[in-house]
Design an enzyme around this catalytic site. Structure first.
Site, PDB file in Angstrom:
ATOM      1  CG  HIS A  35      68.862  17.953 -74.768  1.00 61.19           C
ATOM      2  ND1 HIS A  35      70.069  17.365 -74.433  1.00 61.19           N
ATOM      3  CD2 HIS A  35      68.179  17.033 -75.520  1.00 61.19           C
ATOM      4  CE1 HIS A  35      70.116  16.145 -74.945  1.00 61.19           C
ATOM      5  NE2 HIS A  35      68.986  15.921 -75.615  1.00 61.19           N
ATOM      6  CD  GLU A  83      61.656  10.123 -77.213  1.00 57.90           C
ATOM      7  OE1 GLU A  83      61.631   9.311 -76.286  1.00 57.90           O
ATOM      8  OE2 GLU A  83      62.713  10.530 -77.732  1.00 57.90           O
ATOM      9  CG  ASP A  84      60.647  14.645 -75.895  1.00 61.71           C
ATOM     10  OD1 ASP A  84      60.197  13.521 -75.621  1.00 61.71           O
ATOM     11  OD2 ASP A  84      61.826  14.973 -75.692  1.00 61.71           O
TER      12      ASP A  84
END
Length: 738
Positions: free
Chosen positions: A68, A96-97
């Site tokens: 991604h 964020e991840d």
């Protein structure tokens, strides 16, 4: 290094072929081809860092998560943006991840990269939500971040496009939710940035997931029409080349078929079927100069018959996103209409790539400088968003401001101003100056006096007439179309409303206190009042008076906190006659609705929209009638909520076994068996049909009105999606108040 991407079953053209490989090498290759600064060692180190951070993660498709961010970086490089933008694409999900922090990124790759990644992260924290306040906060942050550095929004567009390209791995309800958000917000933002290819891809992908059956049906019909028109396309192309060459005009010629979502919108707008669609073909003539553009226009107008009213000069009057081109519709042999677009190479680059075609820097950053007017709309949105505290009002205004259908008008001094279609002189007045809008009493359009309800048209010259005694009224909110005008009118109304409500609230409290033979002045200045204000989080007495005047706090709630037991009456007050009367008249009462902060306040379902259990609802405090509860989609809400102070949070208190009647309008093909398929679908889903009628709108198109019973919002959504997916169904609309 990554291997080939998996086959993509997405039914639209996207910036990379299905069998292409997206790898770090292809990203580096695009950066090198662009001629921009490239530090290959830095980009490789960023890739390695991202790969390490995402090493244990996988996407819903089963692919490594790294696919991604690499694809997002590839898109940014393919669009022509700089190395920093591409690096942020590789890193946009690591905060964020993963466990990575902003400080780590700043230490490794610099403060500029860390700031951009942090900006994208803060926006993403509210992604894919249904509630308007959270969605509004997402886009408020998006606008704020974009004004500081436009690369934040570019990374978000690339991120959203790749997510849409791989949306088949999400649940159907999530697909529809994300697709609708993309269609309402991200595609229009791409339009405002002039990124036509990105906009079209986002629109077609959204269309596919929102209306899959309609998409496939339209796709098949357009392909069938193209087969029959193949010879004509070749003939028009050859003749165009010949006529331009004979006219001494050097130009390249291509042709395209309009995108499916654009065709779908046109069919809906004009109420026609594919068989009646003729100008789905467009030929593009690319010349070397503006002079050649107008010369080419003269040539094609001599060679073919012009369709009256279908010529547009966007060179002399560019669109708000700086799109420039000449558009004309002509008739080929046999009466087949086709469109010709004529522009220079530079105009074509701007039309296709938008902001990438005029990418500019100040001290190494892509900022919106004061002298850079290309992104002025972002600053305009920033100005009015400061005045709109209500999230729902902000989101509505943002969608309105992104609406791409525009008209272009002139000031008396000759300046060109763009407005959404349907804008009126009041919009024009507020665009010039707030005070001009507040005191607008009339307008002259092209030298003639016109009512304020007059819709402005492209080419109109507008002059505003003022009267110092004229001030805004609530009716103006129903007239204006621009977010700026709405926010200015709301601000004025709020200020005036606060003054009046404060006076009303003071009188109500004074009267309630006097009933106990106590001096209101002494009660207001007492220690009990100071304690009450502090405990309730009320800033001061004026704030309290305003809340009482609005009806958010009842005097009966305040008085017991201010007086001693000796001062208070021991007689229990009976329910008011108003409450008893309204409770008898309104069967729902407040049994199914909970009002936050005041469980004793009467709440009733508004008749204009009849919200369903489970549907998002809004409470609006009325004068003397309690809380009116509306659907968030109710068209009246836009006007009701001109004063955010009168909005109150409400929720469904409990589920019921009741059924609710709703009215649906269903546009269909006029063909045998359509009504039977619809009734069978409704019956299978457990919906009782109370009333149904069918009529013919025009040859080949029918309208079915049906009143059907549903249990709640989820039941309605299942029913609506099932009907929407039936062959031959164009559109399903719930009529508010039906």
């Amino acid at each position: 290094m990554m291997g080939p991407r998996s086959s993509r079953p997405v039914p639209v053209s996207v910036p990379v072929e299905t069998d292409a490989e997206v790898t770090l090498e292809s990203v580096l290759g695009l950066l090198e081809e662009s001629g921009r600064t490239l530090d290959e060692e830095l980009v490789r180190s960023v890739y390695d860092f991202s790969a390490e951070m995402h090493s244990d993660q996988r996407r819903r498709s089963g692919e490594p998560y790294l696919t991604h961010p690499v694809y997002v970086a590839w898109l940014l490089a393919e669009w022509g943006f700089d190395q920093v933008c591409v690096i942020v694409g590789l890193l946009h999900d690591v905060i964020e991840d993963t466990l990575t922090t902003r400080e780590v990124i700043a230490e490794k790759f610099g403060e500029e990269v860390a700031s951009l990644v942090d900006g994208v992260t803060k926006i993403s924290q509210h992604a894919y939500v249904q509630r308007d306040d959270a969605q509004a906060e997402t886009f408020r942050k998006l606008i704020l971040a974009s004004v500081r550095d436009i690369r934040v929004i570019l990374v978000k567009l690339a991120d959203r496009l790749h997510n849409m390209m791989t949306l088949e791995h999400m649940r159907p309800d999530a697909q529809r939710r994300i697709a609708r958000e993309t269609l309402e917000i991200y595609a229009p933002i791409a339009h405002r940035l002039g990124m036509a290819k990105v906009q079209a891809d986002l629109e077609d992908l959204s269309f596919f997931y929102l209306r899959p059956e309609r998409y496939r049906e339209l796709d098949a019909k357009i392909k069938e029409k193209l087969k029959g028109a193949k010879g004509q396309i070749q003939e028009v192309s050859r003749r165009l080349e010949r006529e331009l060459a004979e006219g001494g005009i050097e130009a390249s010629i291509t042709f395209r078929v309009k995108r499916l979502y654009s065709i779908h919108q046109k069919l809906r707008r004009q109420g026609i079927d594919v068989a009646q669609l003729y100008d789905y073909l467009a030929f593009r003539v690319i010349t070397e100069s503006v002079k050649d553009c107008y010369a080419a226009l003269g040539v094609v107008h001599q060679a073919w018959q012009l369709v009256p009213g279908r010529f547009k000069d966007y060179i002399a009057m560019p669109k708000g996103n700086f799109y420039q081109s000449l558009h004309t519709t002509l008739l080929a042999e046999g009466g087949q209409p086709f469109e010709v677009q004529i522009r220079t190479r530079e105009m074509d680059s701007i039309a296709e790539d938008g902001i990438a075609a005029h990418w500019s820097y100040k001290q190494g950053e892509a900022q919106l400088d004061d002298d850079n007017q290309k992104m002025a709309w972002l600053r305009q949105v920033l100005d009015w968003q400061k005045e709109v505290d209500n999230p729902r009002a902000f989101l509505t205004a943002l969608k309105l401001d992104l609406f791409p259908d525009e008209v272009y008008t002139f000031t008396p001094g000759g300046d060109v101003l763009a407005f959404p279609r349907g804008a009126m002189p009041l919009d024009f007045a507020y665009r010039i100056h707030t005070e001009l809008g507040h005191h607008c009493s009339g307008a002259r359009v092209n030298g003639k006096l016109v009512p304020l309800r007059t819709e402005l048209q492209t080419g109109d010259r507008v002059e505003i007439i003022t009267n110092n005694n004229r001030t805004p009224s609530r009716d103006w909110l129903g007239l204006v179309k621009t977010s700026r005008a709405k926010s200015k009118i709301r601000h004025w109304l709020n200020t005036e409303q606060n003054k009046r409500s404060g006076e009303i609230g003071r009188r109500l409290l004074e009267r309630a206190i006097r009933k106990h033979k106590v001096s209101p002045k002494r009660a207001f200045e007492s220690d009990r009042m100071a304690t009450y204000l502090e405990r309730e989080g009320i800033a001061n007495l004026d704030d309290l008076f305003s809340r009482v005047g609005f009806g958010k706090i009842a005097p009966a709630q305040v008085v017991p906190r201010l007086l001693s037991e000796e001062q208070l009456s021991t007689t229990e007050q009976k329910p008011s006659k108003l409450r008893s009367a309204v409770s008898r008249m309104l069967p729902f009462g407040n049994a199914a609705i909970a009002v936050r902060g005041d469980g004793d306040m009467l709440a009733y379902l508004a008749k204009c929209c009849k919200p369903l259990p489970g549907e998002q609802i809004i409470g609006y405090i009325t004068r003397g009638r309690g809380v009116s509860v509306h659907s968030a989609e109710c068209p009246n809400v836009k006007n009701l909520l001109y004063d955010p102070e009168r909005e109150i949070e409400v929720s469904w208190a409990r589920t019921t076994d009741e059924v609710y009647s709703i009215q649906l309008e269903i546009e269909t093909e006029d063909e045998p068996g359509m009504l039977a398929r619809l009734t069978e679908t409704m019956t299978k889903l457990g919906s009782n049909i109370r009333q149904i009628s069918a009529s013919t709108l025009q040859p080949g198109k029918g309208l079915i009105d049906v009143v059907v019973e549903v249990r709640d919002q989820k039941h309605f959504e299942r029913l609506s999606h099932a009907i929407q997916d039936l062959p031959g169904v164009f559109e399903v609309t719930r009529r508010m108040g039906g």
